[in-house]
Write an enzyme that holds these catalytic residues in place. Structure first.
Site, PDB file in Angstrom:
ATOM      1  CB  CYS A 108      31.797  45.549  31.316  1.00 24.71           C
ATOM      2  SG  CYS A 108      32.203  44.248  32.480  1.00 24.71           S
ATOM      3  CG  HIS A 242      28.734  48.072  33.132  1.00 31.72           C
ATOM      4  ND1 HIS A 242      28.082  46.875  32.971  1.00 31.72           N
ATOM      5  CD2 HIS A 242      29.902  47.779  33.777  1.00 31.72           C
ATOM      6  CE1 HIS A 242      28.819  45.903  33.484  1.00 31.72           C
ATOM      7  NE2 HIS A 242      29.921  46.428  33.989  1.00 31.72           N
ATOM      8  CG  ASN A 272      29.274  43.534  36.378  1.00 29.74           C
ATOM      9  OD1 ASN A 272      28.944  43.350  35.209  1.00 29.74           O
ATOM     10  ND2 ASN A 272      30.390  44.142  36.712  1.00 29.74           N
TER      11      ASN A 272
HETATM   12  O1  UT7 Z   1      32.456  45.358  35.215  1.00 32.98           O
HETATM   13  C1  UT7 Z   1      33.554  45.401  36.095  1.00 32.98           C
HETATM   14  C2  UT7 Z   1      33.316  46.502  37.011  1.00 32.98           C
HETATM   15  N1  UT7 Z   1      33.933  46.334  38.303  1.00 32.98           N
HETATM   16  C3  UT7 Z   1      33.462  47.022  39.337  1.00 32.98           C
HETATM   17  O2  UT7 Z   1      32.509  47.740  39.250  1.00 32.98           O
HETATM   18  C4  UT7 Z   1      34.188  46.923  40.655  1.00 32.98           C
HETATM   19  C5  UT7 Z   1      34.479  48.291  41.212  1.00 32.98           C
HETATM   20  N2  UT7 Z   1      34.959  48.158  42.556  1.00 32.98           N
HETATM   21  C6  UT7 Z   1      34.108  48.102  43.624  1.00 32.98           C
HETATM   22  O3  UT7 Z   1      32.919  48.234  43.441  1.00 32.98           O
HETATM   23  C7  UT7 Z   1      34.674  47.901  44.978  1.00 32.98           C
HETATM   24  O4  UT7 Z   1      36.069  48.116  44.949  1.00 32.98           O
HETATM   25  C8  UT7 Z   1      34.361  46.479  45.546  1.00 32.98           C
HETATM   26  C9  UT7 Z   1      32.876  46.340  45.818  1.00 32.98           C
HETATM   27  C10 UT7 Z   1      34.806  45.398  44.559  1.00 32.98           C
HETATM   28  C11 UT7 Z   1      35.121  46.268  46.848  1.00 32.98           C
HETATM   29  O5  UT7 Z   1      34.790  47.307  47.763  1.00 32.98           O
HETATM   30  P1  UT7 Z   1      35.952  48.093  48.539  1.00 32.98           P
HETATM   31  O6  UT7 Z   1      35.295  49.054  49.411  1.00 32.98           O
HETATM   32  O7  UT7 Z   1      36.887  48.623  47.502  1.00 32.98           O
HETATM   33  O8  UT7 Z   1      36.601  46.953  49.401  1.00 32.98           O
HETATM   34  P2  UT7 Z   1      38.124  46.476  49.456  1.00 32.98           P
HETATM   35  O9  UT7 Z   1      38.475  45.714  48.226  1.00 32.98           O
HETATM   36  O10 UT7 Z   1      38.979  47.628  49.845  1.00 32.98           O
HETATM   37  O11 UT7 Z   1      38.080  45.479  50.671  1.00 32.98           O
HETATM   38  C12 UT7 Z   1      37.769  45.934  51.982  1.00 32.98           C
HETATM   39  C13 UT7 Z   1      37.711  44.748  52.910  1.00 32.98           C
HETATM   40  C14 UT7 Z   1      38.926  43.842  52.811  1.00 32.98           C
HETATM   41  O12 UT7 Z   1      39.200  43.358  54.099  1.00 32.98           O
HETATM   42  P3  UT7 Z   1      40.400  44.001  54.985  1.00 32.98           P
HETATM   43  O13 UT7 Z   1      41.632  43.850  54.146  1.00 32.98           O
HETATM   44  O14 UT7 Z   1      40.019  45.440  55.176  1.00 32.98           O
HETATM   45  O15 UT7 Z   1      40.376  43.200  56.210  1.00 32.98           O
HETATM   46  C15 UT7 Z   1      38.440  42.713  51.958  1.00 32.98           C
HETATM   47  O16 UT7 Z   1      39.133  41.509  52.211  1.00 32.98           O
HETATM   48  O17 UT7 Z   1      36.578  43.943  52.572  1.00 32.98           O
HETATM   49  C16 UT7 Z   1      37.009  42.583  52.425  1.00 32.98           C
HETATM   50  N3  UT7 Z   1      36.107  41.952  51.448  1.00 32.98           N
HETATM   51  C17 UT7 Z   1      34.970  41.352  51.822  1.00 32.98           C
HETATM   52  N4  UT7 Z   1      34.377  41.198  53.009  1.00 32.98           N
HETATM   53  C18 UT7 Z   1      33.213  40.552  53.033  1.00 32.98           C
HETATM   54  C19 UT7 Z   1      36.272  41.840  50.103  1.00 32.98           C
HETATM   55  N5  UT7 Z   1      35.218  41.175  49.580  1.00 32.98           N
HETATM   56  C20 UT7 Z   1      34.406  40.870  50.623  1.00 32.98           C
HETATM   57  C21 UT7 Z   1      33.170  40.209  50.734  1.00 32.98           C
HETATM   58  N6  UT7 Z   1      32.615  40.070  51.940  1.00 32.98           N
HETATM   59  N7  UT7 Z   1      32.537  39.704  49.638  1.00 32.98           N
END
Ligand code: UT7
Length: 318
Positions: A108, A242, A272
Protein backbone atom coordinates in the site's frame (compact mmCIF):
# COMPACT_ATOMS: atom_id res chain seq x y z
CA UNK A 1 9.23 17.42 -8.85
CA UNK A 2 5.90 18.62 -10.26
CA UNK A 3 2.67 16.76 -10.94
CA UNK A 4 1.63 17.49 -14.54
CA UNK A 5 -1.48 15.33 -14.81
CA UNK A 6 -3.59 12.74 -13.00
CA UNK A 7 -5.90 9.92 -14.08
CA UNK A 8 -7.83 7.02 -12.62
CA UNK A 9 -9.99 4.07 -13.60
CA UNK A 10 -12.37 1.82 -11.67
CA UNK A 11 -14.28 -1.35 -12.53
CA UNK A 12 -17.97 -0.74 -13.25
CA UNK A 13 -19.45 -3.21 -10.71
CA UNK A 14 -20.34 -1.70 -7.32
CA UNK A 15 -20.29 -4.21 -4.47
CA UNK A 16 -22.33 -2.89 -1.55
CA UNK A 17 -22.08 -4.02 2.05
CA UNK A 18 -25.59 -5.43 1.80
CA UNK A 19 -24.58 -7.60 -1.15
CA UNK A 20 -21.70 -9.00 0.96
CA UNK A 21 -24.21 -10.18 3.58
CA UNK A 22 -25.65 -12.56 0.96
CA UNK A 23 -22.61 -14.84 1.29
CA UNK A 24 -20.78 -13.68 4.44
CA UNK A 25 -21.69 -13.53 8.12
CA UNK A 26 -21.36 -9.74 8.25
CA UNK A 27 -23.52 -6.61 8.25
CA UNK A 28 -23.59 -3.15 6.75
CA UNK A 29 -23.58 -1.76 10.28
CA UNK A 30 -20.40 -3.68 11.32
CA UNK A 31 -18.49 -2.66 8.18
CA UNK A 32 -19.58 1.00 8.32
CA UNK A 33 -18.82 1.52 12.01
CA UNK A 34 -15.43 -0.26 11.93
CA UNK A 35 -14.20 1.08 8.58
CA UNK A 36 -16.49 3.76 7.11
CA UNK A 37 -16.76 1.67 3.92
CA UNK A 38 -20.18 1.49 2.26
CA UNK A 39 -19.28 0.02 -1.14
CA UNK A 40 -16.32 -0.74 -3.39
CA UNK A 41 -15.74 -1.32 -7.14
CA UNK A 42 -14.83 -4.93 -7.95
CA UNK A 43 -13.59 -6.28 -11.31
CA UNK A 44 -15.94 -8.55 -13.22
CA UNK A 45 -14.86 -8.48 -16.86
CA UNK A 46 -12.01 -5.95 -16.44
CA UNK A 47 -8.36 -6.95 -16.18
CA UNK A 48 -5.63 -5.02 -14.38
CA UNK A 49 -3.92 -3.99 -17.61
CA UNK A 50 -7.13 -2.41 -18.92
CA UNK A 51 -7.60 -0.39 -15.73
CA UNK A 52 -3.93 0.68 -15.76
CA UNK A 53 -4.23 1.72 -19.43
CA UNK A 54 -7.37 3.82 -18.84
CA UNK A 55 -5.75 5.57 -15.85
CA UNK A 56 -2.53 6.21 -17.82
CA UNK A 57 -4.42 7.63 -20.81
CA UNK A 58 -6.47 9.91 -18.56
CA UNK A 59 -3.30 11.22 -16.87
CA UNK A 60 -1.64 11.91 -20.24
CA UNK A 61 -4.73 13.74 -21.44
CA UNK A 62 -4.88 15.80 -18.25
CA UNK A 63 -1.19 16.70 -18.72
CA UNK A 64 -1.78 17.42 -22.45
CA UNK A 65 1.00 14.99 -23.35
CA UNK A 66 1.46 12.10 -25.77
CA UNK A 67 2.69 8.60 -24.81
CA UNK A 68 6.04 9.36 -26.50
CA UNK A 69 6.61 12.28 -24.11
CA UNK A 70 7.09 9.86 -21.19
CA UNK A 71 10.68 8.64 -20.79
CA UNK A 72 10.24 6.34 -17.75
CA UNK A 73 7.30 4.21 -16.62
CA UNK A 74 6.91 2.86 -13.08
CA UNK A 75 3.96 0.66 -12.12
CA UNK A 76 3.16 0.01 -8.47
CA UNK A 77 1.34 -3.30 -8.14
CA UNK A 78 1.16 -6.25 -5.73
CA UNK A 79 0.14 -8.87 -8.29
CA UNK A 80 0.17 -8.03 -12.01
CA UNK A 81 -1.82 -10.02 -14.58
CA UNK A 82 1.47 -11.71 -15.52
CA UNK A 83 4.21 -12.02 -12.87
CA UNK A 84 6.62 -11.77 -15.77
CA UNK A 85 6.76 -9.70 -17.88
CA UNK A 86 5.88 -6.83 -15.60
CA UNK A 87 2.66 -4.85 -15.73
CA UNK A 88 4.78 -1.87 -16.81
CA UNK A 89 6.04 -3.74 -19.91
CA UNK A 90 2.52 -4.86 -20.82
CA UNK A 91 1.21 -1.33 -20.28
CA UNK A 92 3.87 0.37 -22.37
CA UNK A 93 3.01 -1.87 -25.32
CA UNK A 94 -0.71 -1.03 -25.03
CA UNK A 95 -0.11 2.68 -24.42
CA UNK A 96 2.54 3.17 -27.10
CA UNK A 97 5.40 4.14 -24.80
CA UNK A 98 8.96 3.09 -25.62
CA UNK A 99 10.98 3.86 -22.51
CA UNK A 100 12.41 1.95 -19.52
CA UNK A 101 9.52 0.35 -17.68
CA UNK A 102 9.44 -1.49 -14.37
CA UNK A 103 7.15 -2.69 -11.60
CA UNK A 104 7.67 -1.89 -7.96
CA UNK A 105 5.93 -3.73 -5.11
CA UNK A 106 5.84 -1.90 -1.78
CA UNK A 107 2.23 -2.90 -1.07
CA UNK A 108 0.00 0.00 0.00
CA UNK A 109 3.00 2.34 0.31
CA UNK A 110 3.86 1.83 -3.38
CA UNK A 111 2.81 5.28 -4.62
CA UNK A 112 5.09 7.00 -2.11
CA UNK A 113 7.99 4.68 -2.97
CA UNK A 114 7.41 5.29 -6.69
CA UNK A 115 7.36 9.07 -6.19
CA UNK A 116 10.66 8.88 -4.32
CA UNK A 117 12.27 6.73 -7.05
CA UNK A 118 10.91 9.16 -9.66
CA UNK A 119 12.41 12.09 -7.76
CA UNK A 120 15.83 10.37 -7.73
CA UNK A 121 15.67 9.63 -11.46
CA UNK A 122 14.71 13.24 -12.17
CA UNK A 123 17.45 14.67 -9.94
CA UNK A 124 20.15 12.51 -11.56
CA UNK A 125 18.92 13.42 -15.05
CA UNK A 126 18.15 9.79 -15.92
CA UNK A 127 14.56 10.76 -16.70
CA UNK A 128 12.83 13.99 -17.64
CA UNK A 129 9.17 13.03 -17.54
CA UNK A 130 7.87 9.95 -15.74
CA UNK A 131 4.58 8.21 -15.46
CA UNK A 132 3.61 6.36 -12.28
CA UNK A 133 0.65 3.98 -12.50
CA UNK A 134 -0.62 2.28 -9.35
CA UNK A 135 -2.94 -0.57 -10.31
CA UNK A 136 -4.33 -3.13 -7.91
CA UNK A 137 -6.85 -5.94 -8.13
CA UNK A 138 -7.28 -6.77 -4.45
CA UNK A 139 -10.30 -8.96 -5.27
CA UNK A 140 -7.83 -11.55 -6.67
CA UNK A 141 -5.75 -11.58 -3.47
CA UNK A 142 -8.35 -11.79 -0.73
CA UNK A 143 -9.99 -14.95 0.55
CA UNK A 144 -13.70 -14.36 -0.11
CA UNK A 145 -14.61 -16.65 2.81
CA UNK A 146 -12.63 -14.50 5.30
CA UNK A 147 -14.99 -11.75 6.45
CA UNK A 148 -12.23 -10.01 8.43
CA UNK A 149 -10.35 -9.02 5.25
CA UNK A 150 -12.42 -9.33 2.07
CA UNK A 151 -14.92 -6.62 3.09
CA UNK A 152 -12.13 -4.04 3.25
CA UNK A 153 -10.76 -4.01 -0.29
CA UNK A 154 -11.58 -2.82 -3.81
CA UNK A 155 -10.01 -2.69 -7.29
CA UNK A 156 -8.80 0.19 -9.45
CA UNK A 157 -5.91 2.20 -10.86
CA UNK A 158 -4.54 5.72 -10.43
CA UNK A 159 -1.82 7.46 -12.45
CA UNK A 160 0.26 10.63 -12.41
CA UNK A 161 2.73 12.20 -14.83
CA UNK A 162 5.60 14.09 -13.18
CA UNK A 163 8.60 16.11 -14.26
CA UNK A 164 11.54 17.69 -12.49
CA UNK A 165 10.42 21.33 -12.60
CA UNK A 166 11.67 23.40 -9.68
CA UNK A 167 9.34 22.62 -6.83
CA UNK A 168 9.15 21.51 -3.24
CA UNK A 169 9.34 17.73 -2.78
CA UNK A 170 10.42 16.00 0.41
CA UNK A 171 9.88 12.30 1.10
CA UNK A 172 10.41 9.84 3.93
CA UNK A 173 10.25 6.03 3.53
CA UNK A 174 10.46 3.25 6.11
CA UNK A 175 10.34 -0.55 6.12
CA UNK A 176 10.43 -3.00 9.03
CA UNK A 177 10.85 -6.46 7.48
CA UNK A 178 7.74 -7.89 9.17
CA UNK A 179 6.18 -10.70 7.14
CA UNK A 180 3.79 -12.06 9.78
CA UNK A 181 1.23 -9.29 10.27
CA UNK A 182 0.08 -8.78 6.69
CA UNK A 183 0.84 -11.23 3.89
CA UNK A 184 -0.32 -13.22 0.88
CA UNK A 185 1.25 -16.47 -0.30
CA UNK A 186 0.86 -17.32 -4.03
CA UNK A 187 0.63 -20.82 -5.48
CA UNK A 188 4.08 -22.39 -4.80
CA UNK A 189 4.15 -24.21 -8.16
CA UNK A 190 4.75 -27.93 -8.68
CA UNK A 191 8.49 -28.50 -8.45
CA UNK A 192 9.06 -32.19 -7.60
CA UNK A 193 12.25 -31.12 -5.79
CA UNK A 194 10.91 -28.47 -3.44
CA UNK A 195 10.84 -30.02 0.04
CA UNK A 196 8.81 -27.42 1.90
CA UNK A 197 6.81 -24.50 0.59
CA UNK A 198 4.17 -22.33 2.19
CA UNK A 199 0.82 -23.33 0.72
CA UNK A 200 -1.15 -20.74 -1.24
CA UNK A 201 -3.02 -18.44 1.12
CA UNK A 202 -5.30 -15.47 0.50
CA UNK A 203 -4.53 -12.14 2.09
CA UNK A 204 -3.97 -12.48 5.86
CA UNK A 205 -4.01 -9.47 8.16
CA UNK A 206 -3.78 -8.97 11.90
CA UNK A 207 -6.16 -6.01 11.77
CA UNK A 208 -5.53 -4.61 15.23
CA UNK A 209 -1.74 -4.68 14.86
CA UNK A 210 -1.97 -2.98 11.46
CA UNK A 211 -4.35 -0.40 12.91
CA UNK A 212 -1.92 0.53 15.72
CA UNK A 213 1.03 0.58 13.34
CA UNK A 214 -0.83 2.74 10.80
CA UNK A 215 -1.97 5.40 13.26
CA UNK A 216 1.36 5.76 15.07
CA UNK A 217 3.58 5.65 11.97
CA UNK A 218 1.43 7.85 9.76
CA UNK A 219 1.25 10.49 12.50
CA UNK A 220 5.01 10.31 13.10
CA UNK A 221 5.94 10.27 9.39
CA UNK A 222 3.82 13.31 8.63
CA UNK A 223 5.22 15.34 11.54
CA UNK A 224 8.73 14.33 10.53
CA UNK A 225 8.52 15.01 6.79
CA UNK A 226 6.61 18.28 7.19
CA UNK A 227 9.21 19.45 9.71
CA UNK A 228 12.07 18.39 7.41
CA UNK A 229 10.45 20.48 4.65
CA UNK A 230 10.66 23.48 6.98
CA UNK A 231 6.89 23.68 7.36
CA UNK A 232 4.31 23.63 10.15
CA UNK A 233 1.40 21.14 10.17
CA UNK A 234 -1.09 24.03 9.85
CA UNK A 235 0.56 25.24 6.62
CA UNK A 236 -0.48 22.04 4.79
CA UNK A 237 -3.59 22.69 2.68
CA UNK A 238 -4.53 19.07 2.09
CA UNK A 239 -3.56 15.74 3.69
CA UNK A 240 -3.91 12.80 1.30
CA UNK A 241 -3.68 9.57 3.27
CA UNK A 242 -3.83 5.96 2.18
CA UNK A 243 -7.58 5.21 2.14
CA UNK A 244 -7.65 2.07 4.25
CA UNK A 245 -10.13 2.91 6.93
CA UNK A 246 -12.05 6.02 8.03
CA UNK A 247 -11.15 5.40 11.70
CA UNK A 248 -7.43 5.47 10.89
CA UNK A 249 -7.87 8.74 8.96
CA UNK A 250 -9.75 10.26 11.88
CA UNK A 251 -7.22 9.07 14.45
CA UNK A 252 -4.30 10.60 12.50
CA UNK A 253 -6.23 13.82 11.84
CA UNK A 254 -7.06 14.38 15.52
CA UNK A 255 -3.48 13.62 16.58
CA UNK A 256 -2.28 16.27 14.12
CA UNK A 257 -5.01 18.71 15.32
CA UNK A 258 -6.23 19.38 11.77
CA UNK A 259 -9.79 20.17 10.61
CA UNK A 260 -11.82 17.50 8.71
CA UNK A 261 -11.86 19.52 5.46
CA UNK A 262 -8.09 19.06 5.17
CA UNK A 263 -8.49 15.25 5.20
CA UNK A 264 -10.57 14.38 2.11
CA UNK A 265 -11.64 10.75 1.80
CA UNK A 266 -13.19 8.39 -0.73
CA UNK A 267 -12.84 5.14 1.25
CA UNK A 268 -16.62 5.14 1.79
CA UNK A 269 -17.22 4.38 -1.90
CA UNK A 270 -13.93 2.79 -2.95
CA UNK A 271 -12.66 0.64 -0.07
CA UNK A 272 -8.94 0.01 0.24
CA UNK A 273 -7.27 -0.28 -3.21
CA UNK A 274 -3.74 -0.65 -1.80
CA UNK A 275 -1.19 1.59 -3.54
CA UNK A 276 -3.83 3.00 -5.92
CA UNK A 277 -5.85 4.77 -3.19
CA UNK A 278 -3.84 8.01 -3.05
CA UNK A 279 -3.47 8.60 -6.82
CA UNK A 280 -7.17 7.79 -7.33
CA UNK A 281 -8.17 10.24 -4.58
CA UNK A 282 -5.75 12.82 -5.98
CA UNK A 283 -7.30 12.46 -9.44
CA UNK A 284 -10.85 12.78 -8.11
CA UNK A 285 -9.90 15.95 -6.20
CA UNK A 286 -7.96 17.37 -9.15
CA UNK A 287 -10.96 16.88 -11.45
CA UNK A 288 -13.28 18.40 -8.82
CA UNK A 289 -11.10 21.56 -8.78
CA UNK A 290 -10.11 21.03 -5.13
CA UNK A 291 -6.43 21.98 -5.64
CA UNK A 292 -5.04 25.46 -6.41
CA UNK A 293 -1.56 26.35 -7.64
CA UNK A 294 0.69 26.77 -4.62
CA UNK A 295 -1.30 24.39 -2.37
CA UNK A 296 0.86 22.28 -0.08
CA UNK A 297 -0.06 18.59 -0.06
CA UNK A 298 1.12 16.03 2.51
CA UNK A 299 0.80 12.35 1.55
CA UNK A 300 1.10 9.34 3.84
CA UNK A 301 0.71 5.59 3.29
CA UNK A 302 1.35 2.36 5.21
CA UNK A 303 1.11 -1.28 4.29
CA UNK A 304 2.57 -4.78 4.18
CA UNK A 305 6.27 -5.02 4.86
CA UNK A 306 5.55 -3.25 7.07
CA UNK A 307 6.30 -0.23 4.93
CA UNK A 308 5.42 3.43 5.21
CA UNK A 309 5.95 6.46 3.03
CA UNK A 310 5.16 10.13 3.39
CA UNK A 311 5.95 13.22 1.38
CA UNK A 312 5.26 16.91 1.01
CA UNK A 313 4.74 18.33 -2.47
CA UNK A 314 3.50 21.66 -3.78
CA UNK A 315 0.63 21.53 -6.27
CA UNK A 316 1.65 23.66 -9.27
CA UNK A 317 -0.86 22.63 -11.93
CA UNK A 318 -3.26 25.38 -13.11
O1 UT7 B 1 -3.73 -1.38 3.66
C1 UT7 B 1 -3.82 -2.27 4.74
C2 UT7 B 1 -4.35 -1.52 5.86
N1 UT7 B 1 -5.09 -2.32 6.81
C3 UT7 B 1 -5.96 -1.73 7.61
O2 UT7 B 1 -6.20 -0.56 7.55
C4 UT7 B 1 -6.64 -2.56 8.67
C5 UT7 B 1 -6.53 -1.91 10.02
N2 UT7 B 1 -7.37 -2.60 10.95
C6 UT7 B 1 -8.69 -2.28 11.11
O3 UT7 B 1 -9.14 -1.34 10.50
C7 UT7 B 1 -9.51 -3.08 12.04
O4 UT7 B 1 -8.68 -3.87 12.86
C8 UT7 B 1 -10.55 -3.98 11.29
C9 UT7 B 1 -11.60 -3.13 10.62
C10 UT7 B 1 -9.84 -4.85 10.25
C11 UT7 B 1 -11.23 -4.91 12.29
O5 UT7 B 1 -11.83 -4.14 13.32
P1 UT7 B 1 -11.59 -4.54 14.86
O6 UT7 B 1 -12.35 -3.59 15.66
O7 UT7 B 1 -10.11 -4.59 15.07
O8 UT7 B 1 -12.25 -5.96 14.94
P2 UT7 B 1 -11.61 -7.34 15.42
O9 UT7 B 1 -10.67 -7.87 14.39
O10 UT7 B 1 -11.13 -7.19 16.82
O11 UT7 B 1 -12.89 -8.26 15.46
C12 UT7 B 1 -13.96 -7.99 16.35
C13 UT7 B 1 -15.07 -8.98 16.09
C14 UT7 B 1 -14.60 -10.42 16.05
O12 UT7 B 1 -15.62 -11.21 16.62
P3 UT7 B 1 -15.48 -11.76 18.14
O13 UT7 B 1 -14.20 -12.53 18.18
O14 UT7 B 1 -15.42 -10.52 19.00
O15 UT7 B 1 -16.70 -12.55 18.32
C15 UT7 B 1 -14.52 -10.71 14.59
O16 UT7 B 1 -14.70 -12.08 14.30
O17 UT7 B 1 -15.65 -8.71 14.81
C16 UT7 B 1 -15.70 -9.93 14.06
N3 UT7 B 1 -15.60 -9.56 12.64
C17 UT7 B 1 -16.68 -9.28 11.90
N4 UT7 B 1 -17.98 -9.23 12.19
C18 UT7 B 1 -18.81 -8.90 11.21
C19 UT7 B 1 -14.48 -9.48 11.87
N5 UT7 B 1 -14.82 -9.12 10.62
C20 UT7 B 1 -16.17 -8.99 10.62
C21 UT7 B 1 -17.12 -8.64 9.64
N6 UT7 B 1 -18.41 -8.61 9.97
N7 UT7 B 1 -16.74 -8.34 8.36
Amino acid sequence: MRILGTGSALPKFTLTNDRLTEFLDTSDEWIRTRTGIQSRQIATDEDLLGLALSAAQAALEDARLEPGDVDYLICSVIEPDTLTPSLACALQAEAGMSCPAMDLNCACSGFLYALDVADSLLRTGKAKRLMIVCAEMMSRLVDWTDRSTCVLFGDGAGAVVVDGGENLFRARLTSEGNVGILNHYPDPGNSPFLKSAHPAQGLYMDGQEVYKFAVSHSTHDLKQVIGEAGLELDQIDCYLLHQANKRILEAVRTRLHQPPEKFPSNVEKRGNISSATIPILMDELNRAGRFHPGDLLALSAFGAGLTTGACVIRWTKE
